[in-house]
Design a protein around this motif. Structure first.
Motif, short mmCIF file in Angstrom:
data_model
loop_
_atom_site.label_atom_id
_atom_site.label_comp_id
_atom_site.label_asym_id
_atom_site.label_seq_id
_atom_site.Cartn_x
_atom_site.Cartn_y
_atom_site.Cartn_z
N THR A 114 1.02 -0.88 0.75
CA THR A 114 0.14 -0.14 -0.06
C THR A 114 0.76 1.12 -0.09
OG1 THR A 114 -0.04 0.64 2.57
CG2 THR A 114 -1.59 -1.12 1.05
N GLU A 115 1.86 0.99 0.24
CA GLU A 115 2.94 2.25 0.52
C GLU A 115 3.09 2.05 -0.65
OE1 GLU A 115 3.12 4.60 3.79
OE2 GLU A 115 1.99 3.83 3.87
N VAL A 116 3.69 1.84 -1.34
CA VAL A 116 4.21 1.69 -2.72
C VAL A 116 3.04 2.41 -3.46
CG1 VAL A 116 5.06 0.15 -5.05
CG2 VAL A 116 6.64 -0.04 -2.37
N TYR A 117 2.34 1.68 -3.39
CA TYR A 117 1.10 2.53 -4.00
C TYR A 117 1.17 3.53 -4.23
CZ TYR A 117 -3.94 3.31 -6.18
OH TYR A 117 -4.76 3.79 -6.86
N ARG A 118 0.56 4.21 -2.61
CA ARG A 118 0.45 5.51 -2.64
C ARG A 118 1.41 6.75 -3.25
NH1 ARG A 118 1.47 7.46 2.17
NH2 ARG A 118 0.40 8.68 2.31
N ALA A 119 2.72 6.07 -2.92
CA ALA A 119 4.03 6.72 -3.37
C ALA A 119 3.92 6.84 -5.23
CB ALA A 119 4.98 6.40 -3.75
N GLY A 120 2.95 5.80 -5.69
CA GLY A 120 3.15 5.75 -7.52
C GLY A 120 1.64 6.57 -7.92
N TYR A 121 0.55 6.51 -7.07
CA TYR A 121 -0.30 7.41 -6.62
C TYR A 121 -0.44 8.76 -6.66
CZ TYR A 121 -5.36 9.24 -6.48
OH TYR A 121 -6.71 9.75 -7.19
N LEU A 122 0.75 8.92 -5.76
CA LEU A 122 0.92 10.59 -5.40
C LEU A 122 1.39 11.33 -6.64
CD1 LEU A 122 1.67 10.75 -1.51
CD2 LEU A 122 -0.55 11.41 -2.96
N GLU A 123 3.36 10.52 -7.44
CA GLU A 123 4.04 11.05 -8.58
C GLU A 123 2.58 11.51 -9.75
OE1 GLU A 123 6.97 12.22 -10.95
OE2 GLU A 123 6.74 12.52 -8.44
N LEU A 124 1.72 10.32 -9.98
CA LEU A 124 0.55 10.24 -10.74
C LEU A 124 0.27 11.58 -10.93
CD1 LEU A 124 -0.68 9.30 -13.47
CD2 LEU A 124 -2.30 8.03 -11.86
N THR A 125 -0.64 11.72 -10.11
CA THR A 125 -1.23 13.44 -9.68
C THR A 125 -0.66 14.71 -9.84
OG1 THR A 125 -1.53 13.34 -7.02
CG2 THR A 125 -3.71 12.03 -7.92
N ARG A 126 0.29 14.29 -9.54
CA ARG A 126 1.42 15.53 -9.50
C ARG A 126 1.56 16.07 -10.58
NH1 ARG A 126 6.74 17.06 -10.58
NH2 ARG A 126 7.00 14.73 -10.60
N ILE A 127 2.30 14.75 -12.21
CA ILE A 127 2.25 14.60 -13.14
C ILE A 127 1.01 14.98 -14.22
CG2 ILE A 127 2.77 13.56 -15.03
CD1 ILE A 127 4.35 11.21 -13.78
N GLN A 128 -0.52 14.40 -13.63
CA GLN A 128 -1.40 14.97 -13.80
C GLN A 128 -1.72 16.77 -13.72
OE1 GLN A 128 -3.74 12.46 -12.32
NE2 GLN A 128 -4.18 11.29 -14.01
#
Length: 269
Positions: A114-128
């Motif tokens: 879940t922590e790895v997913y959170r990091a990927g999701y936050l990076e995704l939202t920042r890129i968006q």
């Protein structure tokens, strides 16, 4: 006549009653044998040991206590991790939205996945967010937006994976140190005790077995204590490393699935 018949009946019954009695000669040899198995006199040897051997035993007990504390802590940790990862991976496979998965990761029990997913999701939202701002600026200038940087999300999740694996490996070096060092610490106590035993022989001038055996037995307790501390630590260390590799492999598989999902639906995320 009736009295004689009753007496004869009693005499005929006596052999059957006597046959249930175990001879005393068969019981007595069992008592010292059983006592010899369970009465090892370890405590007596410890109390009679020299100060150096006692210090070694105290050090080994400390290693053993800390090792068992780490073992119980890690067992509890990995049980929670695997339970949480199974539920989260199932939710991802069911096709939940990324935002719903993020909320589940935020509110649920934390785990490396879940922590790895959170990091990927936050990076995704920042890129968006950055791409949205850049798209508005380029649209006003008549330019084209750049391709979606999926590689950035992968690098972020890879970094988070390394951090989570490092967190799971915390305290395991102590188990490795215990498994490799305590046998030699116990051996040091044994050698020291044997030297003292031979010194006593030289002083008294008596080299009989009754004189040598107690000192050597006291010294060998240190070796037994060293092995008692080392064996569980080595087994637990290898077991936990295997569990960590399995969790690491599961996180890598999830990362690959997540990146593939982004590449397929890059325009919709």
């Amino acid at each position: 006549l009736d009295q004689e018949r009753r007496n004869r009946g009693v005499e005929e019954d006596r052999p059957e009653e006597d046959s249930l009695i175990v001879p005393v000669q068969l019981v007595l040899p069992v008592i010292p044998l059983t006592a010899g198995i369970f009465d090892t006199q370890v405590l007596k040897h410890v109390m009679l040991a020299g100060p150096i051997v006692k210090l070694v035993l105290l050090l080994l007990v400390g290693f053993s206590v800390v090792s068992w504390a780490i073992i119980f802590l890690k067992v509890r940790l990995f049980r929670g991790i695997e339970r949480n990862q199974a539920g989260f991976a199932r939710a991802f496979a069911e096709g939940k939205s990324l935002s719903a998965l993020y909320e589940q990761a935020e509110k649920g029990e934390k785990s490396p996945l879940t922590e790895v997913y959170r990091a990927g999701y936050l990076e995704l939202t920042r890129i968006q967010r950055e791409r949205g701002e850049a798209a508005r600026g380029e649209a006003s200038q008549g330019g084209r937006t750049s391709p979606f940087p999926v590689e950035n999300v992968y690098r972020t999740m890879y970094k988070a994976t390394s951090e989570q694996v490092g967190g799971m490996e915390e305290l395991l070096p102590f188990l490795a140190t215990t498994g490799s060092a305590t046998p030699f610490i116990g051996l040091f106590g044994t050698v020291w005790g044997i030297m003292n035993a031979f010194s006593g022989i030289a002083t008294t001038g008596n080299a009989s077995l009754a004189t040598v055996a107690p000192g050597i037995a006291e010294a060998l307790v240190a070796t037994a204590a060293g092995l008692g501390a080392a064996i569980p630590s080595v087994i637990a260390y290898n077991y936990f490393l295997t569990r960590i590799r399995g969790i690491h492999t599961r996180i890598d598989s999830f990362t690959a699935e997540f990146i593939n999902f982004l590449e397929r639906k890059v325009d919709k995320v």
